[in-house]
Design a protein around this motif. Structure first.
Motif, PDB file in Angstrom:
ATOM      1  N   ARG A   1     -14.627 -29.927  27.202  1.00  0.00           N
ATOM      2  CA  ARG A   1     -15.608 -30.099  26.136  1.00  0.00           C
ATOM      3  C   ARG A   1     -16.892 -30.703  26.679  1.00  0.00           C
ATOM      4  O   ARG A   1     -18.004 -30.329  26.274  1.00  0.00           O
ATOM      5  CB  ARG A   1     -15.024 -30.982  25.031  1.00  0.00           C
TER       6      ARG A   1
ATOM      7  N   THR B   1     -18.691 -27.861  28.740  1.00  0.00           N
ATOM      8  CA  THR B   1     -19.275 -26.805  27.914  1.00  0.00           C
ATOM      9  C   THR B   1     -20.363 -27.315  26.983  1.00  0.00           C
ATOM     10  O   THR B   1     -21.080 -26.508  26.391  1.00  0.00           O
ATOM     11  CB  THR B   1     -18.181 -26.114  27.089  1.00  0.00           C
TER      12      THR B   1
ATOM     13  N   ALA C   1     -19.161 -21.781  28.456  1.00  0.00           N
ATOM     14  CA  ALA C   1     -18.240 -21.825  27.317  1.00  0.00           C
ATOM     15  C   ALA C   1     -16.891 -21.351  27.831  1.00  0.00           C
ATOM     16  O   ALA C   1     -16.799 -20.689  28.875  1.00  0.00           O
ATOM     17  CB  ALA C   1     -18.727 -20.948  26.169  1.00  0.00           C
TER      18      ALA C   1
END
Length: 925
Positions: free
Chosen positions: A308, A311, A328
């Motif tokens: 997380r 990205t 992503a």
């Protein structure tokens, strides 16, 4: 007599009672040893299953950029490559500069190495491919492709992925410095015709387009040169993950349009410099292959947090290069779902474990009481000779240690043999506590000073003890209410951030179970008193006497009632939760398909619909068409919504009686006052909004039903399902071209008939895709989380049955001395032999029945609490929480099984032993 000598003598006498205590300690230690490892193994299997199911395209870390990497500032998005001041020889052309793709990949490798572990461990060697937009090329004469198109691709490692079977690898060709010279002049003549761009095509693409080695193919763009095929190649590994990032390259994408014909799009490989020179708006795809096969369940939360963070960050790969990394990864959602399933599994396992542990503690107390009853004579004797309570408790505790520690060690080893894996300090500590528990139980259950027990109904209980019991019960009730209220008030914890066992969820079911057990202990005696008064008028003695004995004292005290209620509650909650999870999975599988079968395109016209309807077993076919988006709201304005048209009568037949079928489907054909009935989803207002048709005609709409998602149809922020005929009549909406069909099957089809129907539908529409909800259900049930939970539910029910049987057995054994004295008197008074079993049945029957009733209520309450606090949607695969489902047949099977086991125990306990005297007044005195 010394203390150790007395303990050794105790261990050699009344071995059965001591063995019962050892078995309880062994079973508890095995449970606390095996369950954590089994849960950890389940998490690991679920994570491995989720990772194995994910494709490279969904798990790799991927970034896209509209800037060509490796050029630094020499290439601008939508501006192309800076070709410099021109050519030195005055030819008007230059050799295109090459991007430093290898340096860019080296920087990507360094960026991955700088990440923390475990993220750095799962990131593989980076790669990238740059692609152009689709270019129309001229159709080869005689070829059946109506619209051929290619996408130019280049990458630093593509050459290593292919084998050239003919020709050579593409080289850069000269590029005009001034590209305006490619356009026709005032006289309509093109001044400069550039050299064709050299490309390499796969044999599959060349065969489809009828391209040959050396052939030249003009493009449809005057600013783009022709393409010359200089190489034909085949992939070294057509299943390599790289081709999932470079689609339509090993083989073309083919789409058949009813109006245009065959549309082919294919990727061809070229030189990176040539692509950079001719492409103003490239698309660079940069990716890190992710290998999470070695990821452990313990590292999954850390990897999710690191992913997380990665990205959510824009990283500069090479200083001065505008091609930044904005990655992503579908692995984020995959890990979030896996950790969500872990949360659900942990919560359910905790609920399933806490009840049996409470019941095991109660059974342990019963077994300790049985041992103490066998030692009552010795205790009274040593007390008469001056021994104090501390000495007696020490004696009993030493006996408990001698029995419990070896049994707990054996239980730890047994759990390790059943579920191999690393043994943690927590597991050893829990097993040690199980070994110490018999000592604590024996020391706590010290017999009264008299050699005979006291009757509880004569009011001889010390007032302080009565007040203490009332205080304990009130405290437990308040704690149960507080923990339950706090858990419900906090709401359902969703997502991976809620991983771990919630203390409230662990405490609340146990406290609620204890509260229900205390209520049973308070209500059963008054209820039995009423029965006793009614039975006093009967001529037979056994019912009245049995009721009187129940009211006077529970066989074994109040502890057996607690154990029975907790064990029955665990069984009923396990059955209810298992039924709820399975029903949620079935509903989600059906919601995704929307019918017994679903056919997806490409076109479901009248002929295809008729062919499907003719298949054996098919009862109804409802083609569905996307008729476009139209404003819905007030006259002249509104929010655009998608209108799906279908045969409403056929749709009602298809979805009749299906799990999760939306309400109102049968009302789609009922028109009232010229209003169009519609089934709505998403942000669509209920009531009678106005729908503006294609001709501007406004028609009021009656929303007959509203669902979060229309079963079987694509997700939408706002959509209406309307009858095709009524939509055309009232709103002028053309039905459109159906590309979906929802299909109903006969209810009496067996597995073979169902398979034949699926094959028949596939044969009727050979170019379509047939979706079967049974396949989706099987896939969800086959996951380690679902199968592991099913095993846990079965194990919990089996353990509950064993605990109930053990409790009933201990109740009968503890009540045996008083029963023998009573039967000795009754036999002397002429009690028939067959009536003795009735006396025995009354000792346990009312408590078993009360526990079954209370357990059913407790099981439903605990299951409802789990649904209110825990997000089970990751386990069921749906977007909405499953509804509570009761399994009456399985619950009835548990009730019958427990009653049968109780009857068997009563039969054994009520059997008169051979050689036992018919009258034993001495023992009764």
């Amino acid at each position: 007599m010394s203390l150790w000598l007395l303990v050794r003598r105790h261990l050699r006498t009344a071995v059965g009672a001591t063995a019962a205590l050892a078995v309880v300690a062994l079973g508890t230690a095995a449970l606390v040893s095996a369950v954590p490892r089994a849960t950890a193994a389940l998490h690991a299997d679920e994570l491995a299953h989720a990772v194995a199911q994910a494709s490279a395209i969904s798990s790799d870390v991927v970034a896209t950029s509209t800037t060509y990497p490796g050029y630094g500032g020499a290439h601008q998005a939508y501006g192309g490559t800076d070709l410099g001041a021109g050519d030195a020889d005055g030819s008007g052309t230059v050799t295109p500069p090459q991007p430093d793709l290898d340096g860019y990949l080296t920087a990507l490798t360094a960026l991955a190495a700088a990440q923390p572990s475990p993220l750095a461990d799962v990131l593989g060697t980076p790669d990238l491919v740059v692609s152009s937009d689709r270019l129309e090329v001229e159709r080869v004469e005689g070829n059946d492709v109506a619209s051929p198109g290619v996408v130019l691709r280049a990458g630093p490692r593509l050459r290593d992925q292919v084998d050239v079977v003919a020709g050579r690898w593409p080289r850069p060709t000269p590029v005009p410095v001034d590209r305006t010279t490619l356009l026709p002049g005032p006289d309509g003549v093109v001044e400069v015709v550039p050299d064709p761009v050299e490309v390499a095509a796969s044999t599959g693409v060349a065969d489809e387009l009828d391209w040959e080695l050396g052939s030249v193919h003009p493009t449809g763009d005057p600013l783009q040169p022709a393409l010359r095929v200089v190489a034909l190649w085949e992939p070294r590994d057509a299943r390599a993950d790289v081709w999932s990032h470079v689609p339509r390259t090993t083989g073309p994408e083919i789409v058949v349009d009813p109006n245009i014909g065959k549309i082919v799009t294919a990727g061809v490989l070229t030189d990176p410099g040539a692509l950079g020179a001719w492409t103003d708006a490239p698309t660079a795809r940069i990716w890190y292959p992710v290998d999470a096969s070695g990821l452990t369940a313990a590292d999954a939360p850390a990897l999710l947090a690191q992913l997380r963070g990665l990205t959510a960050t824009t990283s500069t790969v090479v200083e001065g290069d505008p091609a930044v990394l904005e990655p992503a990864s579908g692995l984020v959602d995959l890990l979030a779902e896996a950790l969500g399933r872990r949360q659900g599994v942990d919560a359910i396992v905790a609920v399933l474990a806490v009840g049996p542990l409470g019941a095991l503690a109660a059974v342990l107390v019963l077994a300790a009481r049985l041992v103490v009853e066998r030692r009552r004579a010795t205790v009274v004797l040593v007390r008469a000779r001056g021994a104090g309570d501390a000495w007696i408790r020490t004696m009993l505790a030493l006996e408990g240690l001698a029995v419990g520690l070896p049994a707990a060690t054996a239980g730890l080893l047994l759990g390790l043999a059943a579920v191999p894996g690393p043994v943690t300090a927590g597991q050893v500590g829990a097993a040690a506590a199980c070994g110490l528990a018999p000592a604590a139980g024996l020391a706590a259950v010290v017999p009264a000073r008299s050699a005979r027990g006291e009757r509880a109904d004569l009011g001889t209980t010390v007032p302080r003890r009565r007040r203490s019991r009332a205080a304990v019960e009130a405290g437990v009730l308040l704690a149960a209410a507080a923990t339950t209220w706090l858990a419900i008030d906090r709401g359902r914890v969703t997502g991976p951030d809620g991983t771990g066992v919630d203390p409230l969820l662990v405490a609340a079911p146990l406290l609620v179970g204890l509260s229900v057990a205390f209520v049973v202990l308070r209500l059963v005696p008054p209820a039995v008193r009423l029965g006793e008064r009614a039975l006093a008028r009967r001529r037979d003695l056994v019912p009245f006497l049995g009721a009187a004995r129940v009211r006077r004292a529970v066989a074994g005290g109040p502890v057996p009632a607690v154990a029975l209620v907790l064990a029955c509650g665990v069984a009923f909650s396990s059955i209810t939760l298992a039924s709820t999870v399975r029903a949620g999975i079935e509903q989600q599988a059906w919601t995704a398909v929307g019918a017994d079968l679903r056919l997806a395109g490409p076109v479901v016209d009248a002929d295809v619909t008729a062919a499907i309807a003719a298949v054996d077993g098919v009862t109804a076919v409802a083609p569905v068409a996307d008729a476009g988006r139209y404003p819905l709201g007030t006259v002249g304005s509104g929010t655009p919504v998608t209108a799906y048209t279908t045969d409403a009568a056929a749709l009602a037949a298809v979805q009749s009686g299906a799990p999760g079928a939306p309400d109102g489907v049968d009302l789609l054909t009922e028109v009232s006052d010229g209003r169009l009935p519609a089934l709505a989803t998403g942000d669509v207002a209920t009531g009678t909004p106005v729908l503006t048709g294609p001709g501007g005609a406004a028609v009021p709409v009656t929303v007959v039903g509203h669902v979060d998602r229309l079963p079987g149809l694509p997700p939408s922020s706002g959509a209406l399902v309307v009858d095709a005929g009524l939509a055309a009549e009232l709103a002028g909406i053309d039905g459109g071209v159906p590309r979906l069909a929802l299909i109903g099957l006969a209810d009496d089809l067996g597995p073979a008939g169902h398979a034949d129907a699926v094959a028949g539908v596939a044969a009727a529409a050979p170019t379509g895709v047939v979706d079967d909800p049974l396949d989706g259900r099987a896939a969800l049930l086959a996951s380690p989380a679902a199968s592991g939970l099913a095993t846990a539910f079965v194990a919990a029910v089996v353990l509950s049955v064993l605990l109930c049987v053990a409790t009933v057995g201990l109740m009968l054994v503890l009540a045996a001395p008083a029963r023998r004295r009573l039967l000795a008197v009754l036999r002397a008074l002429g009690l028939p032999r067959r009536a003795e079993r009735g006396i025995v049945a009354w000792e346990v029957g009312p408590w078993v029945v009360a526990a079954l009733v209370a357990g059913a209520v407790l099981g439903g309450a605990v299951a409802a609490l789990v649904l209110a606090v825990v997000d089970l949607t990751p386990l069921t695969g749906g977007g909405a929480a499953p509804r509570l489902q009761v399994a009456p047949w399985w619950s009835a099977a548990f009730v019958v099984g427990l009653l049968g086991a109780t009857a068997a125990g009563v039969a054994v306990a009520g059997r008169r032993r051979r050689g036992s005297p018919a009258v034993d007044l001495g023992s009764a005195s």
